[in-house]
Design a protein around this motif. Structure first.
Motif, short mmCIF file in Angstrom:
data_model
loop_
_atom_site.label_atom_id
_atom_site.label_comp_id
_atom_site.label_asym_id
_atom_site.label_seq_id
_atom_site.Cartn_x
_atom_site.Cartn_y
_atom_site.Cartn_z
N GLU A 214 0.87 -1.17 0.00
CA GLU A 214 0.00 0.00 0.00
C GLU A 214 0.91 1.23 0.00
O GLU A 214 1.85 1.32 0.79
CB GLU A 214 -0.88 0.00 1.25
CG GLU A 214 -1.80 1.18 1.35
CD GLU A 214 -3.01 1.06 0.43
OE1 GLU A 214 -3.55 2.12 0.07
OE2 GLU A 214 -3.40 -0.07 0.10
N VAL B 60 1.34 5.44 0.17
CA VAL B 60 0.76 6.74 0.55
C VAL B 60 1.83 7.81 0.36
O VAL B 60 3.03 7.52 0.35
CB VAL B 60 0.24 6.75 1.99
CG1 VAL B 60 -0.91 5.77 2.17
CG2 VAL B 60 1.36 6.44 2.98
N ASP C 136 -6.85 11.42 0.32
CA ASP C 136 -7.05 10.31 -0.59
C ASP C 136 -7.01 10.80 -2.03
O ASP C 136 -7.40 11.93 -2.33
CB ASP C 136 -8.41 9.64 -0.35
CG ASP C 136 -8.40 8.87 0.96
OD1 ASP C 136 -7.31 8.66 1.49
OD2 ASP C 136 -9.49 8.51 1.44
N ASP D 209 -7.44 4.37 -6.28
CA ASP D 209 -6.93 3.49 -5.23
C ASP D 209 -5.72 2.75 -5.78
O ASP D 209 -5.79 2.09 -6.82
CB ASP D 209 -8.02 2.50 -4.82
CG ASP D 209 -7.61 1.67 -3.63
OD1 ASP D 209 -6.65 0.91 -3.77
OD2 ASP D 209 -8.23 1.82 -2.58
N THR D 210 -4.61 2.83 -5.08
CA THR D 210 -3.36 2.26 -5.59
C THR D 210 -3.34 0.74 -5.54
O THR D 210 -2.48 0.12 -6.13
CB THR D 210 -2.16 2.81 -4.81
OG1 THR D 210 -2.33 2.52 -3.43
CG2 THR D 210 -2.03 4.30 -5.02
N LYS D 211 -4.26 0.12 -4.82
CA LYS D 211 -4.30 -1.34 -4.78
C LYS D 211 -5.37 -1.91 -5.71
O LYS D 211 -5.14 -2.85 -6.45
CB LYS D 211 -4.57 -1.83 -3.35
CG LYS D 211 -3.33 -2.16 -2.55
CD LYS D 211 -3.72 -2.92 -1.32
CE LYS D 211 -2.48 -3.41 -0.58
NZ LYS D 211 -2.84 -4.18 0.63
N HIS E 188 4.38 4.51 -9.22
CA HIS E 188 3.37 5.24 -8.44
C HIS E 188 3.60 6.74 -8.66
O HIS E 188 4.71 7.24 -8.44
CB HIS E 188 3.47 4.87 -6.97
CG HIS E 188 3.03 3.46 -6.69
ND1 HIS E 188 1.82 3.15 -6.13
CD2 HIS E 188 3.66 2.26 -6.94
CE1 HIS E 188 1.70 1.83 -6.02
NE2 HIS E 188 2.80 1.28 -6.50
N ALA F 4 5.79 3.04 1.21
CA ALA F 4 5.21 1.76 0.81
C ALA F 4 5.29 0.78 1.98
O ALA F 4 6.32 0.69 2.65
CB ALA F 4 5.95 1.19 -0.40
N ASN G 167 3.92 -3.28 3.41
CA ASN G 167 3.17 -4.54 3.32
C ASN G 167 3.43 -5.35 4.59
O ASN G 167 3.97 -4.82 5.58
CB ASN G 167 3.53 -5.32 2.05
CG ASN G 167 4.99 -5.80 2.04
OD1 ASN G 167 5.71 -5.69 3.03
ND2 ASN G 167 5.42 -6.34 0.90
N LYS H 178 8.27 -1.76 5.82
CA LYS H 178 7.93 -0.44 5.30
C LYS H 178 9.21 0.19 4.74
O LYS H 178 10.29 0.04 5.31
CB LYS H 178 7.35 0.44 6.42
CG LYS H 178 6.99 1.86 5.97
CD LYS H 178 6.63 2.73 7.17
CE LYS H 178 5.35 2.28 7.84
NZ LYS H 178 4.92 3.24 8.90
#
Length: 515
Positions: free
Chosen positions: A292, A294, A304, A308-310, A333, A352, A354, A358
């Motif tokens: 993910e 941001v 936001d 949506d990046t996912k 991105h 980023a 997961n 990070k």
């Protein structure tokens, strides 16, 4: 009446039809020896008709005095055929006289009990692919299970035997011994394994559909492939291919998915822009599972985005940040800013994350000019001055520059026998129309005076626009005109010689004019 007893009596009648049961004879008698008698009834259907056959599983022999025992004409042989072909097993006999019957049996190559195929001209096996003609056995459309040892024999005392070997070659098959898809954490090891079957024994090689193996080789041999300390470059599909030269090679596919924490790289760490410009800030992000992503600016989270990046689904956003949008294509991105305002300048971070960790990358968006590049030649061609030419990029006019310079060697030797460089000097100047502008590219020239003759210098430049000073340029080496130094270094003792030379040249010129 017992079935076995009935067939025993039937066999006696078939094998000795000339003799009446219980009747004495003066002819030489034939002695029949039966052992392990075992008969079974079976039925074979062919062309719509039904016939009964006997399946024999026994040993017997005749001994006829005065009769030469049979011998085989052929030698033991090994027959090699490919699956589907036909083969003839020869049991040709010399001296076939007498009542001895040729028996053909088979011992399977894979093991198991011996099988009776024929007795004399009678075929015992129900396999329709096997045909008996005289003393030869023909197998059509061979299969792998036909391989083995074929025994041509007469059950005499001692036995007369001939052994042939049949080798049936067939194309390989292969199957994976591990799950078709495996997930492995970065840094761990994984082993892929497969098993091949074929005749001859197949060779097994491994390949990576996405390119070379992690080892750097194109292929690897053997039934197992071990990948150690895996990273994302080990991801992909691996093929286990078996080949023995018969038919086509066979392959089994296995895939590896490597899970690892995010890896983030900024496409540009510094983005120079200006008001009303359109810019894109780009981070290249890898990770498994897909991270993910941001964005923050000067430590503050951005609202936001419209994408949506996912999930690749549209999102709503607030009106006051309508000029900022986020999206991504594959691993790129992108934060788009249209149009840029002065308040948008600052430090942007793409973060980023997961399940494994990070990571982040920083991008500076600024209105400052780019460090200048000095384009003039190191050889200025002037004795006590040097003219700089320079270029820079800026979205706003260049208003000032600074030149910082020093002599490379002052010409003095110190006690430690090292040559020390001179002290830094600096000169600044406010500029205006002398700066030539082509879009965002600016160029100018300036002559630096009061330099020493035939001297090496080093310089660095900075330029300024309304948002501040650029970083320093790379160090630039230059020197003043060295030919002048030779003339100026003429000593006082040499002046007289120089004057006489000049006078001689003058007299020569006058004489040429008078002619």
């Amino acid at each position: 009446m017992d079935v076995n007893l009935c067939f025993s009596l039937l066999t006696l009648l078939i094998l000795a039809p000339q003799e009446a049961v219980g009747e004495a004879t003066t002819e030489p008698q034939t002695h029949l020896h039966l052992s392990t008698a075992n008969f079974r009834l079976g039925e074979e259907h062919a062309s719509g008709l039904s016939k009964t056959y006997l399946n024999y599983d026994y040993d017997y022999y005749y001994q006829e005095p005065g009769v030469e025992p049979p011998t085989f004409m052929a030698r033991p042989q090994t027959f090699t055929v490919e699956v589907g072909q036909s083969v003839i097993i020869p049991c040709d006999v010399e001296n076939p006289s007498g009542r001895n019957k040729l028996i053909i049996k088979k011992q399977p190559a894979s093991g198991g009990s011996e099988k009776l195929l024929s007795v004399g001209s009678d075929k015992v096996t129900p396999d329709p692919r096997i045909d008996i003609k005289g003393s030869r056995l023909t197998i059509s459309h061979t299969r792998p299970r036909d391989a083995g040892t074929f025994l041509c024999q007469f059950d005499l005392e001692p036995p007369v035997q001939l052994r042939h070997t049949l080798d049936v070659q067939f194309a390989p098959t292969v199957r994976a011994l591990v799950p078709p898809e495996q997930h492995v954490a970065k840094g761990n090891s994984v082993t892929l394994e497969c098993k091949a079957n074929g005749n001859p024994e197949p060779n097994i090689r491994w390949s990576h559909q996405e390119g070379r193996l992690p080892s750097g080789y194109h292929t690897s041999q053997g039934p197992r492939l071990t990948l150690e300390n895996v990273d994302r470059r080990a991801e992909g599909t691996y093929l286990c291919t078996a080949d023995n030269g018969i038919g086509e090679p066979a392959s089994a596919a296995m895939s590896i998915t490597v899970e690892y924490p995010p890896e983030v790289v900024a496409e540009k760490t510094i983005v120079r822009t200006g008001e009303d410009d359109n810019v894109e800030l780009v981070c290249i992000v890898h990770g498994r599972p897909a991270p993910e992503v941001v964005w923050t600016r000067d430590g503050q989270s951005l609202p936001d985005s419209i994408m949506d990046t996912k999930l690749h689904q549209p999102r709503t956003h607030t009106a006051h940040d309508a000029h900022m949008t986020q999206n991504h294509v594959a691993h790129r991105h992108i934060l788009s800013i249209k149009p840029v305002t002065e308040k948008d300048f600052g430090s942007y971070v793409c973060i980023a994350e997961n399940d494994h960790g990070k990571e982040s990358a920083v991008i500076q968006m600024t209105g400052l000019p780019k460090p200048p590049v000095i384009t003039s030649s190191p050889n200025g061609g002037e004795s006590d001055s040097y003219t700089f030419t320079m270029e820079t990029e800026s979205y706003y006019p260049i208003t000032e520059f600074i030149i910082k310079y020093r002599k490379t060697h002052p010409g003095a030797w110190h006690r430690n026998y090292t040559v020390m460089a001179g002290k830094w000097r600096s000169f600044s100047k406010i500029v205006g129309n002398e700066v030539v502008q082509h879009g965002t590219r600016h160029s100018l020239a300036y002559r630096l005076e009061n330099l020493e003759v035939a001297t090496d210098y080093m310089a660095m430049l900075r330029v300024r626009n309304k948002y501040g000073w650029s970083s320093e340029s790379d160090r630039f080496s230059f020197f003043t005109k060295k030919a002048m130094a030779v003339l100026q270094s003429t000593s006082g003792t040499g002046c007289r010689e120089t004057a006489w030379a000049f006078l001689l040249l003058l007299l020569l010129a006058l004489s040429l004019t008078a002619m």
